[in-house]
Structures are given as C-alpha cells and as structure tokens.
Design a protein around this motif. Sequence first.
Motif, PDB file in Angstrom:
ATOM      1  N   ASP A  70       0.923  -1.249  -0.133  1.00 46.86           N
ATOM      2  CA  ASP A  70      -0.061   0.025   0.030  1.00 46.86           C
ATOM      3  C   ASP A  70       0.978   1.263  -0.098  1.00 46.86           C
ATOM      4  OD1 ASP A  70      -2.216  -1.636   0.168  1.00 46.86           O
ATOM      5  OD2 ASP A  70      -2.554  -1.318   2.368  1.00 46.86           O
ATOM      6  N   GLY A  71       1.846   1.155   0.935  1.00 43.07           N
ATOM      7  CA  GLY A  71       2.879   2.404   0.819  1.00 43.07           C
ATOM      8  C   GLY A  71       3.301   2.804  -0.421  1.00 43.07           C
ATOM      9  N   TYR A  72       3.674   1.608  -1.411  1.00 41.74           N
ATOM     10  CA  TYR A  72       4.451   1.682  -2.629  1.00 41.74           C
ATOM     11  C   TYR A  72       3.603   2.601  -3.629  1.00 41.74           C
ATOM     12  CZ  TYR A  72       8.106  -1.265  -0.707  1.00 41.74           C
ATOM     13  OH  TYR A  72       9.168  -2.009  -0.062  1.00 41.74           O
ATOM     14  N   VAL A  73       2.173   1.954  -3.487  1.00 43.48           N
ATOM     15  CA  VAL A  73       1.097   2.757  -4.199  1.00 43.48           C
ATOM     16  C   VAL A  73       1.010   4.374  -3.989  1.00 43.48           C
ATOM     17  CG1 VAL A  73      -1.335   2.755  -4.859  1.00 43.48           C
ATOM     18  CG2 VAL A  73      -0.172   0.607  -4.509  1.00 43.48           C
ATOM     19  N   VAL A  74       1.042   4.633  -2.541  1.00 46.20           N
ATOM     20  CA  VAL A  74       0.802   6.029  -2.160  1.00 46.20           C
ATOM     21  C   VAL A  74       2.183   6.724  -2.633  1.00 46.20           C
ATOM     22  CG1 VAL A  74       0.975   7.455  -0.124  1.00 46.20           C
ATOM     23  CG2 VAL A  74      -0.082   5.351   0.057  1.00 46.20           C
ATOM     24  N   ALA A  75       3.403   6.169  -2.787  1.00 47.93           N
ATOM     25  CA  ALA A  75       4.482   6.908  -3.228  1.00 47.93           C
ATOM     26  C   ALA A  75       4.480   7.013  -4.656  1.00 47.93           C
ATOM     27  CB  ALA A  75       5.703   5.879  -3.168  1.00 47.93           C
ATOM     28  N   ARG A  76       3.869   6.269  -5.411  1.00 48.01           N
ATOM     29  CA  ARG A  76       3.680   6.100  -6.978  1.00 48.01           C
ATOM     30  C   ARG A  76       2.687   7.252  -7.050  1.00 48.01           C
ATOM     31  NH1 ARG A  76       0.234   3.122  -9.610  1.00 48.01           N
ATOM     32  NH2 ARG A  76       0.377   1.431  -8.313  1.00 48.01           N
ATOM     33  N   ARG A  77       1.548   7.349  -6.568  1.00 47.46           N
ATOM     34  CA  ARG A  77       0.497   8.329  -6.792  1.00 47.46           C
ATOM     35  C   ARG A  77       0.953   9.685  -6.431  1.00 47.46           C
ATOM     36  NH1 ARG A  77      -4.507   7.278  -9.402  1.00 47.46           N
ATOM     37  NH2 ARG A  77      -4.997   5.060  -9.173  1.00 47.46           N
ATOM     38  N   LEU A  78       1.851   9.988  -5.464  1.00 54.67           N
ATOM     39  CA  LEU A  78       2.397  11.251  -5.156  1.00 54.67           C
ATOM     40  C   LEU A  78       3.305  11.509  -6.217  1.00 54.67           C
ATOM     41  CD1 LEU A  78       2.782  10.913  -1.250  1.00 54.67           C
ATOM     42  CD2 LEU A  78       0.969  12.194  -2.612  1.00 54.67           C
ATOM     43  N   LEU A 103      10.310  -9.204  -0.964  1.00 59.05           N
ATOM     44  CA  LEU A 103       8.906  -8.948  -1.071  1.00 59.05           C
ATOM     45  C   LEU A 103       8.259  -9.922  -2.099  1.00 59.05           C
ATOM     46  CD1 LEU A 103       9.101  -5.041  -1.697  1.00 59.05           C
ATOM     47  CD2 LEU A 103       8.510  -6.338   0.508  1.00 59.05           C
ATOM     48  N   LYS A 104       7.084 -10.330  -1.716  1.00 57.76           N
ATOM     49  CA  LYS A 104       6.265 -11.226  -2.700  1.00 57.76           C
ATOM     50  C   LYS A 104       4.945 -10.772  -3.178  1.00 57.76           C
ATOM     51  CE  LYS A 104       8.382 -15.154   0.070  1.00 57.76           C
ATOM     52  NZ  LYS A 104       7.901 -16.447   0.920  1.00 57.76           N
ATOM     53  N   GLY A 105       4.263 -11.141  -4.042  1.00 51.40           N
ATOM     54  CA  GLY A 105       3.124 -10.984  -4.496  1.00 51.40           C
ATOM     55  C   GLY A 105       2.676  -9.767  -4.999  1.00 51.40           C
ATOM     56  N   ASP A 106       1.597  -9.064  -4.615  1.00 47.64           N
ATOM     57  CA  ASP A 106       1.051  -7.733  -4.876  1.00 47.64           C
ATOM     58  C   ASP A 106       2.153  -6.634  -4.358  1.00 47.64           C
ATOM     59  OD1 ASP A 106      -0.994  -9.073  -6.204  1.00 47.64           O
ATOM     60  OD2 ASP A 106      -2.226  -8.848  -4.607  1.00 47.64           O
ATOM     61  N   ALA A 107       2.710  -7.071  -3.255  1.00 46.70           N
ATOM     62  CA  ALA A 107       3.597  -5.850  -2.836  1.00 46.70           C
ATOM     63  C   ALA A 107       4.895  -5.753  -3.701  1.00 46.70           C
ATOM     64  CB  ALA A 107       4.017  -6.324  -1.259  1.00 46.70           C
ATOM     65  N   ARG A 108       5.352  -6.873  -4.138  1.00 47.69           N
ATOM     66  CA  ARG A 108       6.449  -7.015  -5.021  1.00 47.69           C
ATOM     67  C   ARG A 108       6.299  -6.294  -6.245  1.00 47.69           C
ATOM     68  NH1 ARG A 108      11.443  -9.777  -5.805  1.00 47.69           N
ATOM     69  NH2 ARG A 108      12.516  -8.573  -7.341  1.00 47.69           N
ATOM     70  N   ILE A 109       4.923  -6.575  -6.737  1.00 51.81           N
ATOM     71  CA  ILE A 109       4.691  -5.934  -8.061  1.00 51.81           C
ATOM     72  C   ILE A 109       4.639  -4.589  -8.080  1.00 51.81           C
ATOM     73  CG2 ILE A 109       2.741  -5.628  -9.522  1.00 51.81           C
ATOM     74  CD1 ILE A 109       1.912  -8.616  -9.225  1.00 51.81           C
ATOM     75  N   ASN A 110       4.239  -4.081  -6.900  1.00 54.25           N
ATOM     76  CA  ASN A 110       3.977  -2.599  -6.789  1.00 54.25           C
ATOM     77  C   ASN A 110       5.426  -1.947  -6.448  1.00 54.25           C
ATOM     78  OD1 ASN A 110       1.333  -1.121  -7.104  1.00 54.25           O
ATOM     79  ND2 ASN A 110       1.006  -2.729  -5.911  1.00 54.25           N
ATOM     80  N   PHE A 111       6.145  -2.654  -5.732  1.00 52.04           N
ATOM     81  CA  PHE A 111       7.661  -2.241  -5.461  1.00 52.04           C
ATOM     82  C   PHE A 111       8.409  -2.020  -6.858  1.00 52.04           C
ATOM     83  CE2 PHE A 111      11.950  -3.551  -5.153  1.00 52.04           C
ATOM     84  CZ  PHE A 111      12.299  -2.795  -4.071  1.00 52.04           C
ATOM     85  N   GLN A 136       7.047  -1.684  -9.675  1.00 50.46           N
ATOM     86  CA  GLN A 136       6.367  -0.673 -10.606  1.00 50.46           C
ATOM     87  C   GLN A 136       6.859   0.895 -10.348  1.00 50.46           C
ATOM     88  OE1 GLN A 136       2.172  -0.700 -10.370  1.00 50.46           O
ATOM     89  NE2 GLN A 136       1.909  -2.633 -11.897  1.00 50.46           N
ATOM     90  N   PHE A 137       6.976   0.790  -9.081  1.00 52.06           N
ATOM     91  CA  PHE A 137       7.667   2.217  -8.290  1.00 52.06           C
ATOM     92  C   PHE A 137       9.004   2.622  -8.890  1.00 52.06           C
ATOM     93  CE2 PHE A 137       9.302   4.964  -4.879  1.00 52.06           C
ATOM     94  CZ  PHE A 137       8.563   6.025  -5.227  1.00 52.06           C
ATOM     95  N   ARG A 138       9.812   1.646  -8.601  1.00 46.85           N
ATOM     96  CA  ARG A 138      11.190   1.644  -8.824  1.00 46.85           C
ATOM     97  C   ARG A 138      11.360   1.879 -10.637  1.00 46.85           C
ATOM     98  NH1 ARG A 138      15.134  -2.486  -6.138  1.00 46.85           N
ATOM     99  NH2 ARG A 138      16.778  -0.838  -6.898  1.00 46.85           N
ATOM    100  N   GLN A 139      10.433   1.447 -11.508  1.00 42.19           N
ATOM    101  CA  GLN A 139      10.469   1.542 -13.006  1.00 42.19           C
ATOM    102  C   GLN A 139      10.249   3.111 -13.278  1.00 42.19           C
ATOM    103  OE1 GLN A 139       7.539  -1.111 -14.418  1.00 42.19           O
ATOM    104  NE2 GLN A 139       8.782  -3.056 -13.974  1.00 42.19           N
ATOM    105  N   GLN A 140       9.886   3.758 -12.153  1.00 43.01           N
ATOM    106  CA  GLN A 140       9.731   5.103 -12.295  1.00 43.01           C
ATOM    107  C   GLN A 140      10.919   6.139 -12.454  1.00 43.01           C
ATOM    108  OE1 GLN A 140       6.314   5.960  -9.830  1.00 43.01           O
ATOM    109  NE2 GLN A 140       5.027   6.387 -11.562  1.00 43.01           N
TER     110      GLN A 140
END
Length: 538
Positions: free
Chosen positions: A80-88, A106-114, A116-120
């Motif tokens: 959830d925290g990575y999604v917040v960071a990406r949105r901001l 990290l695993k699962g959905d948390a890893r995916i969002n981690f 995605q954020f790094r790809q930015q």
Amino acid sequence: MGLEQPMSGSVVFPKYPLRIVTGSIMASIDRQAIEARGISGLYLMERAGEAIANGLLARFSRPDLIRTAIVCGKGNNGGDGYVVARRLAELGLEPIVATIGSGKELKGDARINFDQFRQQGIVIRECLTSSDLDEWMSATSGSRVFVDAILGTGVRGAPRGLIAESITALNRCAKRKHIVSVDISSGVEANTGNVEGEAIKADEVVTMGLPKVGHVLPPGLNYYNKLIIADIGFPLDLLHTVEAEAELLTERLISPWLPPRNLSAHKGSEGHLLILAGSRGMTGAALLCAKAAIVTGVGLVTTVCPKSLLPIYAGGVWEMLTLPAEETPEGSLDENTWELLTNGTIRFSAVVVGPGLSRHPSTAALVRKVVCEIEKPVLIDGDGLSAVTPVLLAERKHPWIATPHPGEMARLFQTDVPTIQANRWDYAKRLAGSKSGVVVLKGAKTAIASPRATLYVNPTGNPAMASGGMGDVLAGMIGALLAKGIDPIPAAASGVYLHGLAADLLVEETGAEAVAASQVIGKIQPALCRIRKTGNRE
C-alpha cells in the motif's frame, strides 16, 4: 473513495454499517473478495494506496507533501505504501521511500508495486542495517509528513530488529512531523489492541473496509488521534454480513433513533424525567444532570432534593421543578423519601438516580428501593452504583441502564481497574446480564452492551472531556431520551454519541485542551441538529 469527512470528531465514516472486526476476520473478507468474487488483490491494493494518497492531498498543501517520507515493511501494508508513493510521484511530488529489508524479500502484490515504483526511476532506500535506517532518517529531515506502512493487521507480538528500530525512529520525530499509519499503527495488534513493544504514535490511521478491534480497545486506541475508514471496493454484502462482536456508532445509525418533535408537541408529550441526585457538597451533579436533560429535549424535569438544599437547587436551574425531601444528617436524601415518590404526587416516565447522591446507608437503601420497585425505566449512575450489585440489577424485571466508569465497574465486580480495562466488553456484557439491562461502560471509546443487541462502541468524544461533571451531563441526556419514550438501547447509544459529539464541536470551535461539563451542555442542540441533517440527506 467513498469517504465522508465529518465536521469534527475522531473518525471518518463510509456509508455502510461499521462492524468492528479482528485482523483475522478482515483477512478472511479480503480472501473471499479475491478468491470467490474475482476481485484482484492488486486492485484492492491500488484502491487502498489511492485512498491514502487522496486523503493526504485533501488535507495538506503541496509544500507539505513535496517530500513525503514513506517507510514500508515486507507485507501488503508495505505494498500500500508503494502505491501511495507512486501516486504522489505521478503528481510531480518527490516522496522519499524506504523499505525495511531487501526488495528481493517482497512477494505477491507488494513486490509488483515495489517494481512498478522503481520503474519510474525513483530510488527506494533498502534499509538492511541500522546505519541504512539512520541515513534514510537524516535524508527525511525536511519532510513534514510521514507514512507508516511498516506492519499491518496480521502481525502479532512485539516488533523486533530493524522493524522495532524504525518504529522508534519515527516516534522520535512524531512531535515535529505528521504521521499517517496504513491500516493500524505499526506495533498495535489488530485482534486485541495489545501493544507488547513500541508502537507508532500516529496522527491518523487510514484503515481499509472496516474498523479493527485494535482501534477501539486500550491500549491500541491511544496510538492514534484520528481514524479514517476507507471504502476500497470490498463487496458490501461481505461487510454487511460479517460476524462481529461489536459495531461502531455512526450518525446514520442513530439518526432514526432520534425523531424530531411533531408540530403539536407540548411539554406533556415530551416526557417527564425524575432525578434523584446531589447532596451537601455535590449539588452541582444534580444541576448539571437536570440542565442537560432539559436541553436534550425532555418536556419536564423534577429533581428530588434534600430540603435544606432547596434554595441551591431552585436557583440553579430555573426550568426544573423541585421536590424537597427528608434528609440524612450528612445532607443526602433519606430512605423515607421513598414514600414521597410513591404517594401519587408526581407522575414521571423515567428516573435517573445516583449522580452526587452520597453513599450514606439510608441513601443507599433508597436507591435499592428505586431500582427494585419502580417499573418505569431507571438509569443508575455515580453513587447509585455503589448501592447495588450485579445480582440485584440482574433481578430487576423492568428496563434499566447503568453508566459506570471503570472504577465503578471494578467495585461492582470486586476487581481492579486494569482488569476491567483489559476486558471492557466482557465486563459490560456481564453486567448487562441476560434480561432487560443496558450498560454504558464509560471511557475512551465507550461501550454500550445489552443482551438484546450488538455491542456498540462510540467514536465521539475527546481528551478535553476529562473533567468532573461529564458523567452527570451524560446521565441527564440519556435520562431525557428514556423519558421521551425512546427504548433503552437506542437511548443509551444515542445519548453517548451526542454527548461526545457535543464535546467535539466545542473543541473544534475553541481549540480548547480542557472543557467544563457545563460548556458541553451548550453544544447538545448543535450536535443534535447535525445528526438531523445527516438523517435528512438519507
């Protein structure tokens, strides 16, 4: 995101019933939504992060958020925290993000969002050692807002290692920063409210779907100032039908319990409350109780008073009637007052007995006669509770409400306050018994228990209410609703909610750290008007 921002108070409500669940039950709802209803876990995580980010954007200026510091744990809370960071970041802000441990863990959905954020192209500081954490904290010295996404609702026991160090580091800067926790303050157990080690002291908690037990029971309830409940898209039928021990009171819930006066209303149609309260040195308890009842809307109030104190009573609240009675040498009501109550002189629709009444044996005998023999609804408060026992209350055949604070509850069960506070709901239900009782166990997140309804928990009220006389005002408010003919359960729940809301409105208006009980009385009608508006919008 389905949030309704209230004018004041400690909770933001969605528009569905708020069952209070354990973290385990909420995890079950999450699994059912994903496995049985086909809702993607990524979708729920995205909605959760979006709710937090949107809340930040609504409450803070862009300069306050430019370098929001977000610290993430290894589970879905961190996701959830990575999604917040990406949105901001998508809005041109520059969040400073840390993960406790390696991203490879990290695993699962948390890893995916981690990922995605790094790809930015934004750096996430992976804190593997205490030195890494210290360096990240130094980098956040200019941050005004911190997001705690370290531990979620599934964690048990005391935080350890680098997790514990990160909680300590955030708490060290808590007075200078605004901390928002995801789902629950890290370190608080969602199933119980227990805190075994150190926990984050959050300004706000944004929790998903439903409130958790750890939000409303001590000591967990002391680890945040405001609770925001986010509707992130769980199927409503899962939220409506979940088995839960308690439900959070809301304005939508209590609004139907407080119907407005009809056009032909008169003082005789709005109930007559009889109050037995006050004694030498404690007349204020009776006056506060009576004034609160009148302002809450009862048609008539008669207060029985020791005859030597009649001038104080008569001059204290002009709108109430007085009935002077025989008194003890200590200036409290005598047992012989019973004859005055039963000779047909007055007709009443409910009774409040106990505030400031004294514990004189003759007065206590009077209380027991009132509780045992009056058929009208009776509310027992204060010194009245010292005159009764759980057995005596259980034997009463007619409606009654008891309003103990933890100390009074401890005396009733011959135990200590820590034991009561550690088992608040259990003791409230034990005292309510299996028949006609309703128990209001006062304190932060007051519990309202009855064998005939779910246990309700009140979200309104604030620390400014920690002063003498507040319980007398509450007794008068609930007594007024009883006298108006409202059933004891909604009368107790509505009275508690109104009482806290009145204090919330007062603090919102004045910014006061402490308020007098008499000041709260002045906000009863504004609080009631606000609830009326909620009902009119439905």
